[in-house]
Design a protein around this motif. Structure first.
Motif, PDB file in Angstrom:
ATOM      1  N   GLY A  62       0.786  -1.231   0.000  1.00  0.00           N
ATOM      2  CA  GLY A  62       0.000   0.000   0.000  1.00  0.00           C
ATOM      3  C   GLY A  62       0.814   1.276   0.000  1.00  0.00           C
ATOM      4  O   GLY A  62       0.262   2.372   0.025  1.00  0.00           O
ATOM      5  N   SER A  63       2.137   1.169  -0.024  1.00  0.00           N
ATOM      6  CA  SER A  63       2.967   2.372   0.056  1.00  0.00           C
ATOM      7  C   SER A  63       3.450   2.868  -1.306  1.00  0.00           C
ATOM      8  O   SER A  63       3.965   3.971  -1.407  1.00  0.00           O
ATOM      9  CB  SER A  63       4.184   2.118   0.956  1.00  0.00           C
ATOM     10  N   LEU A  64       3.287   2.077  -2.363  1.00  0.00           N
ATOM     11  CA  LEU A  64       3.798   2.452  -3.679  1.00  0.00           C
ATOM     12  C   LEU A  64       2.938   3.544  -4.302  1.00  0.00           C
ATOM     13  O   LEU A  64       1.731   3.380  -4.451  1.00  0.00           O
ATOM     14  CB  LEU A  64       3.844   1.228  -4.601  1.00  0.00           C
ATOM     15  N   LYS A  65       3.564   4.654  -4.641  1.00  0.00           N
ATOM     16  CA  LYS A  65       2.878   5.783  -5.292  1.00  0.00           C
ATOM     17  C   LYS A  65       3.698   6.204  -6.494  1.00  0.00           C
ATOM     18  O   LYS A  65       4.892   6.444  -6.384  1.00  0.00           O
ATOM     19  CB  LYS A  65       2.729   6.944  -4.321  1.00  0.00           C
ATOM     20  N   ARG A  66       3.032   6.282  -7.633  1.00  0.00           N
ATOM     21  CA  ARG A  66       3.709   6.692  -8.871  1.00  0.00           C
ATOM     22  C   ARG A  66       3.412   8.150  -9.152  1.00  0.00           C
ATOM     23  O   ARG A  66       2.292   8.605  -9.016  1.00  0.00           O
ATOM     24  CB  ARG A  66       3.246   5.811 -10.025  1.00  0.00           C
ATOM     25  N   GLY A  67       4.437   8.872  -9.585  1.00  0.00           N
ATOM     26  CA  GLY A  67       4.286  10.280  -9.903  1.00  0.00           C
ATOM     27  C   GLY A  67       4.588  10.546 -11.368  1.00  0.00           C
ATOM     28  O   GLY A  67       4.609   9.626 -12.194  1.00  0.00           O
ATOM     29  N   ASP A  68       4.860  11.781 -11.686  1.00  0.00           N
ATOM     30  CA  ASP A  68       5.179  12.178 -13.057  1.00  0.00           C
ATOM     31  C   ASP A  68       6.631  11.845 -13.388  1.00  0.00           C
ATOM     32  O   ASP A  68       7.490  11.782 -12.505  1.00  0.00           O
ATOM     33  CB  ASP A  68       4.960  13.681 -13.230  1.00  0.00           C
ATOM     34  N   ASN A  69       6.887  11.662 -14.681  1.00  0.00           N
ATOM     35  CA  ASN A  69       8.246  11.444 -15.183  1.00  0.00           C
ATOM     36  C   ASN A  69       8.974  10.299 -14.487  1.00  0.00           C
ATOM     37  O   ASN A  69      10.120  10.440 -14.055  1.00  0.00           O
ATOM     38  CB  ASN A  69       9.080  12.728 -15.070  1.00  0.00           C
ATOM     39  N   VAL A  72       8.708   7.518  -8.453  1.00  0.00           N
ATOM     40  CA  VAL A  72       7.951   6.624  -7.577  1.00  0.00           C
ATOM     41  C   VAL A  72       8.410   6.827  -6.143  1.00  0.00           C
ATOM     42  O   VAL A  72       9.543   7.243  -5.892  1.00  0.00           O
ATOM     43  CB  VAL A  72       8.109   5.132  -7.961  1.00  0.00           C
ATOM     44  N   SER A  73       7.513   6.552  -5.223  1.00  0.00           N
ATOM     45  CA  SER A  73       7.874   6.549  -3.811  1.00  0.00           C
ATOM     46  C   SER A  73       7.237   5.318  -3.176  1.00  0.00           C
ATOM     47  O   SER A  73       6.170   4.872  -3.585  1.00  0.00           O
ATOM     48  CB  SER A  73       7.416   7.829  -3.114  1.00  0.00           C
ATOM     49  N   PHE A  74       7.922   4.769  -2.195  1.00  0.00           N
ATOM     50  CA  PHE A  74       7.441   3.598  -1.474  1.00  0.00           C
ATOM     51  C   PHE A  74       8.174   3.532  -0.148  1.00  0.00           C
ATOM     52  O   PHE A  74       9.106   4.301   0.097  1.00  0.00           O
ATOM     53  CB  PHE A  74       7.645   2.308  -2.287  1.00  0.00           C
ATOM     54  N   GLU A  75       7.720   2.640   0.724  1.00  0.00           N
ATOM     55  CA  GLU A  75       8.381   2.456   2.009  1.00  0.00           C
ATOM     56  C   GLU A  75       9.014   1.080   2.054  1.00  0.00           C
ATOM     57  O   GLU A  75       8.430   0.101   1.603  1.00  0.00           O
ATOM     58  CB  GLU A  75       7.380   2.590   3.161  1.00  0.00           C
ATOM     59  N   VAL A  76      10.213   1.017   2.623  1.00  0.00           N
ATOM     60  CA  VAL A  76      10.897  -0.245   2.853  1.00  0.00           C
ATOM     61  C   VAL A  76      10.830  -0.510   4.351  1.00  0.00           C
ATOM     62  O   VAL A  76      11.152   0.366   5.152  1.00  0.00           O
ATOM     63  CB  VAL A  76      12.363  -0.189   2.367  1.00  0.00           C
TER      64      VAL A  76
END
Length: 168
Positions: A62-69, A72-76
């Motif tokens: 549930g932490s994966l977020k995709r942005g522009d260009n 991406v951000s996620f939590e480890v």
């Protein structure tokens, strides 16, 4: 000094220099011997912002977020700690939430890990040994990690029984 004494002195000095060189090499590599650090280790070691290292753990569901260009951000996470990661680029095909990952990069001043390389696990059975050991140590290891069948295995022409066609 006799010839034998000179030879023994030279051998002794050579061994001392070699031992000193080996000691200096091992001393300089003391921080690099660990393949990667888990989020718990990062908080315990107080790694300074800007210092490059490898971060390993599980991608938090549930932490994966995709942005522009391609951003991406996620939590480890490793079970007891989480660390936010940002990355700009193509993720490996096998990258998914809930699975093992190793990212290379550095922390920024706000405590976010800015990765420049993201490595995903090889197949369904593979998990980096250090990640598996950390999960076992913290009690988050699932027995089905060991029992998952490998997927995506390819059968080659050489492995096919005689007379049977195999498509690849």
């Amino acid at each position: 000094m006799t010839r034998k004494q000179r030879r023994l002195t030279m051998i002794g000095c050579s061994l001392a220099v070699l031992g000193l060189a080996a000691g200096l090499v091992l001393y300089s590599l003391r921080d690099s011997i660990v393949f990667f650090s888990t989020p718990s280790m990062v908080t315990e070691q107080h790694i300074a912002p800007g210092r490059r290292f490898r971060l390993g753990g599980l991608v938090q569901p549930g932490s994966l977020k995709r942005g522009d260009n391609l951003a991406v951000s996620f939590e480890v996470a490793d079970g007891s700690a989480k660390l936010p990661v940002v990355y700009k680029g193509l993720l490996p095909d096998l990258f998914r939430e809930g699975q093992g990952v190793v990212a290379e990069g550095a922390l920024d001043a706000s405590g976010v890990f800015k990765a420049d390389t993201v490595l995903a696990k090889h197949d369904e059975k593979y998990m980096p040994k250090e990640v598996a050991d950390a999960l076992k140590k913290q009690g988050h290891w699932k027995d089905d990690y060991d029992n998952k069948p490998a997927t995506g295995a390819r059968v080659t022409q050489n492995a096919a029984p005689a007379g049977q066609g195999v498509t690849q």
